[in-house]
Design an enzyme around this catalytic site. Structure first.
Site, PDB file in Angstrom:
ATOM      1  CD  GLU A  79      -2.806  -1.153   2.407  1.00  0.00           C
ATOM      2  OE1 GLU A  79      -2.771  -0.461   2.898  1.00  0.00           O
ATOM      3  OE2 GLU A  79      -4.066  -1.205   2.628  1.00  0.00           O
ATOM      4  CD  GLU A 110       3.749 -21.700  11.356  1.00  0.00           C
ATOM      5  OE1 GLU A 110       4.345 -21.021  12.488  1.00  0.00           O
ATOM      6  OE2 GLU A 110       3.202 -20.952  10.899  1.00  0.00           O
TER       7      GLU A 110
END
Length: 268
Positions: A79, A110
């Site tokens: 953004e 992960e």
């Protein structure tokens, strides 16, 4: 370690609750988030000042995370270019499992102790940069070992976690432990923990962009004009700043291609 994020919910038999009661209790839990963030603002201030010092000299900001935490980092990073008109390599979000993991769970991604550093090396990370590890549990190997390797190479490190004394904090120069308490649904850290992480990321990137001069007064003068809504917003910013008619402001905006340049041209 005892993980606050894994402690049992304060509420029982959720499946028997009326809808309104569920919504009310979720909202009550969410109200605790801003109080937890308030506790870390002094440390957060130090971190943002350190990031600004590096970015003003050409450094970059990286986020690394897995699952929800990784997605939040990517969201915040993605953004920045449209909101502040900055290049996409100023703020970079990396997720365990790569881009496929943005929409899909990638098994055991992960758990890698080496992949984060490999991912960072793809961007030639160096000691001018800052790397923030995002991990609600504070134990995610991808994040913990990524920060550990960064510290070995003299790179500024920080973490956003929701457990006290989390392993990830050991490898963070700036540890932000936002303790929001047990989740409404036990262990569902996309809820309060995720909300806390999102708010902290908003605070970091917004303050950094203001510090880098990407905001004038309270306006996004460098935003990308990627749709009619933003052209309209930009036009109104120009009109309110330099006066004149809406049509004149819009013509200036379209001629110069940015709010900042249009305002500068009008003032000459």
């Amino acid at each position: 370690m005892q993980k606050v994020t894994e402690e049992p919910s304060l509420y029982r038999h959720l499946e028997k609750m009326p809808v309104k009661e569920i919504l009310t209790h979720i909202n009550e839990e969410d109200a605790k988030v801003h109080l937890a963030i308030q506790e870390v603002i002094p440390r957060l201030t130090e971190l943002v000042e350190a990031i600004l010092e590096r970015m003003k000299k050409g450094g970059r900001l990286f986020y690394i995370g897995a699952g929800t935490s990784g997605r939040l980092g990517i969201l915040d990073a993605s953004e920045c270019p449209p909101t502040y008109g900055v290049p996409p390599d100023w703020v970079i979000g990396l997720i365990a499992g790569g881009d496929h993991a943005i929409r899909n769970a990638v098994e055991f991604a992960e758990d890698s102790e080496t992949q984060a550093w490999k991912d960072l090396q793809d961007y030639f990370v160096n000691d001018q940069d800052a790397v923030i590890g995002i991990a609600a549990s504070g134990t995610t190997p991808y994040v913990v070992h990524g920060l550990k390797e960064c510290q070995k190479h003299g790179i500024l490190t920080a973490c956003i976690t929701c457990n006290p004394d989390a392993p990830v904090s050991a490898y963070a120069d700036y540890s932000l432990e936002v303790i929001v308490g047990p989740e409404f649904v036990t262990g569902s850290t996309r809820m309060k923990a995720g909300t806390a992480q999102k708010l902290v990321l908003n605070m970091i990137s917004t303050t950094v962009m203001i510090g880098l001069g990407r905001v004038v007064d309270n306006k996004m003068v460098d935003m990308q004009l990627s749709n009619q809504k933003l052209v309209d917003r930009g036009t109104k910013i120009i009109k309110n700043t330099v006066g004149g008619t809406y049509d004149d402001a819009k013509a200036l905006l379209l001629e110069h291609g940015s709010v900042r340049k249009a305002i500068e041209a009008a003032r000459q």
